[in-house]
Design an enzyme around this catalytic site. Sequence first.
Site, PDB file in Angstrom:
ATOM      1  N   GLY A  11       0.782  -1.234   0.000  1.00 35.69           N
ATOM      2  CA  GLY A  11       0.000   0.000   0.000  1.00 35.69           C
ATOM      3  C   GLY A  11       0.813   1.283   0.000  1.00 35.69           C
ATOM      4  N   SER A  12       2.030   1.234  -0.548  1.00 37.15           N
ATOM      5  CA  SER A  12       2.809   2.483  -0.576  1.00 37.15           C
ATOM      6  C   SER A  12       2.172   3.501  -1.534  1.00 37.15           C
ATOM      7  CB  SER A  12       4.268   2.216  -0.954  1.00 37.15           C
ATOM      8  OG  SER A  12       4.373   1.784  -2.284  1.00 37.15           O
ATOM      9  N   ASN A  13       1.532   3.034  -2.584  1.00 34.37           N
ATOM     10  CA  ASN A  13       0.838   3.982  -3.475  1.00 34.37           C
ATOM     11  C   ASN A  13      -0.398   4.557  -2.808  1.00 34.37           C
ATOM     12  OD1 ASN A  13       2.099   4.201  -6.295  1.00 34.37           O
ATOM     13  ND2 ASN A  13       2.271   2.031  -5.790  1.00 34.37           N
ATOM     14  N   MET A  89      -4.162  -7.409  -6.654  1.00 30.09           N
ATOM     15  CA  MET A  89      -3.661  -8.538  -7.429  1.00 30.09           C
ATOM     16  C   MET A  89      -4.771  -9.421  -8.009  1.00 30.09           C
ATOM     17  SD  MET A  89      -0.556  -7.828  -7.346  1.00 30.09           S
ATOM     18  CE  MET A  89       0.365  -9.253  -7.922  1.00 30.09           C
ATOM     19  N   ARG A  90      -5.883  -8.778  -8.377  1.00 29.44           N
ATOM     20  CA  ARG A  90      -6.969  -9.533  -8.995  1.00 29.44           C
ATOM     21  C   ARG A  90      -7.398  -8.854 -10.279  1.00 29.44           C
ATOM     22  NH1 ARG A  90     -10.515 -12.859  -6.694  1.00 29.44           N
ATOM     23  NH2 ARG A  90     -12.362 -11.951  -7.631  1.00 29.44           N
ATOM     24  N   LEU A  91      -7.826  -9.676 -11.221  1.00 25.26           N
ATOM     25  CA  LEU A  91      -8.429  -9.112 -12.429  1.00 25.26           C
ATOM     26  C   LEU A  91      -9.855  -8.728 -12.089  1.00 25.26           C
ATOM     27  CD1 LEU A  91      -7.391 -11.661 -15.180  1.00 25.26           C
ATOM     28  CD2 LEU A  91      -6.694  -9.268 -15.001  1.00 25.26           C
ATOM     29  N   ASN A 106      -5.310   2.138 -13.079  1.00 22.29           N
ATOM     30  CA  ASN A 106      -4.325   1.196 -12.541  1.00 22.29           C
ATOM     31  C   ASN A 106      -2.934   1.783 -12.724  1.00 22.29           C
ATOM     32  OD1 ASN A 106      -3.345  -1.363 -11.536  1.00 22.29           O
ATOM     33  ND2 ASN A 106      -2.769  -1.869 -13.640  1.00 22.29           N
ATOM     34  N   HIS A 108       1.082   0.555 -13.316  1.00 19.25           N
ATOM     35  CA  HIS A 108       1.897  -0.618 -13.665  1.00 19.25           C
ATOM     36  C   HIS A 108       3.374  -0.204 -13.701  1.00 19.25           C
ATOM     37  CE1 HIS A 108       2.787  -4.519 -15.249  1.00 19.25           C
ATOM     38  NE2 HIS A 108       3.614  -3.933 -16.091  1.00 19.25           N
TER      39      HIS A 108
HETATM   40  C1  GRF Z   1       3.325  -1.211  -7.548  1.00 20.42           C
HETATM   41  O1  GRF Z   1       4.619  -1.438  -8.035  1.00 20.42           O
HETATM   42  C2  GRF Z   1       2.346  -1.104  -8.678  1.00 20.42           C
HETATM   43  O2  GRF Z   1       2.889  -0.571  -9.840  1.00 20.42           O
HETATM   44  C3  GRF Z   1       1.955  -2.550  -8.901  1.00 20.42           C
HETATM   45  O3  GRF Z   1       1.929  -3.125  -7.622  1.00 20.42           O
HETATM   46  C4  GRF Z   1       2.814  -2.412  -6.758  1.00 20.42           C
HETATM   47  C5  GRF Z   1       2.025  -2.015  -5.550  1.00 20.42           C
HETATM   48  O4  GRF Z   1       2.838  -1.478  -4.540  1.00 20.42           O
HETATM   49  N1  GRF Z   1       0.698  -2.612  -9.606  1.00 20.42           N
HETATM   50  P1  GRF Z   1       2.168  -0.840  -3.229  1.00 20.42           P
HETATM   51  O5  GRF Z   1       1.271  -1.920  -2.619  1.00 20.42           O
HETATM   52  O6  GRF Z   1       1.392   0.367  -3.637  1.00 20.42           O
HETATM   53  O7  GRF Z   1       3.321  -0.522  -2.331  1.00 20.42           O
END
Ligand code: GRF
Length: 200
Positions: A11-13, A89-91, A106, A108
Amino acid sequence: MNIAVFVSGNGSNLQAIIDAASKGAAPYKVALVVSDRADAYALKRASAAGIGTLVADPKKYASREEYDRAVTEALEKKDIGLIVLAGFMRLVSPFFVRKYKHRIINIHPSLLPSFKGTRGIRDAYDYGVKITGVTVHFVDEELDHGPIILQGAVTVEENDTAESLEEKIHKLEHKLYPEAVRLFALGKLEIKARHVSVKK
Ligand code: GRF
């Protein structure tokens, strides 16, 4: 605009999006965090920020669509205008993509369309590319495929390792993702087929 962030892990994003909102007058509010895993560290980050969470365990639903329909109920209650997938991590199902057309984004960790899938950073590193990066895109029915909103490049230096590259990528993600959310919430993104432009 109320937004929901979908997570499965660190969850760093999510944190970057929360932090950016707390810094100033953000045009969005993180109103819900949805996780498919009860042990995701991202849920702790949400609670620490006083944000409501929903854990939806895929094992409890017969299909992807049933799962997404259950989550949709929660989203509707919170009047969610944007769904932000951040390490989810799910479609998502075609039902969900249609229901929230052009309202799911999303991030990536590569320059799409190169290195799709769950190992974007490692695959780019192992391939030996000199430049890789980050892509924020709308979600459609194909994996890592929808119209691109923002991209940023990262140079792979000779002394980089997969780990140091990962660090650089995450740093860039934490800048680009809050910016993309902000632009969306301000209504500045215009989509024509695969082309997304930012209105002045
Ligand atoms: C990130 O690298 C994002 O690009 C990918 O999954 C990772 C999630 O990282 N889809 P975080 O959980 O937000 O730290």
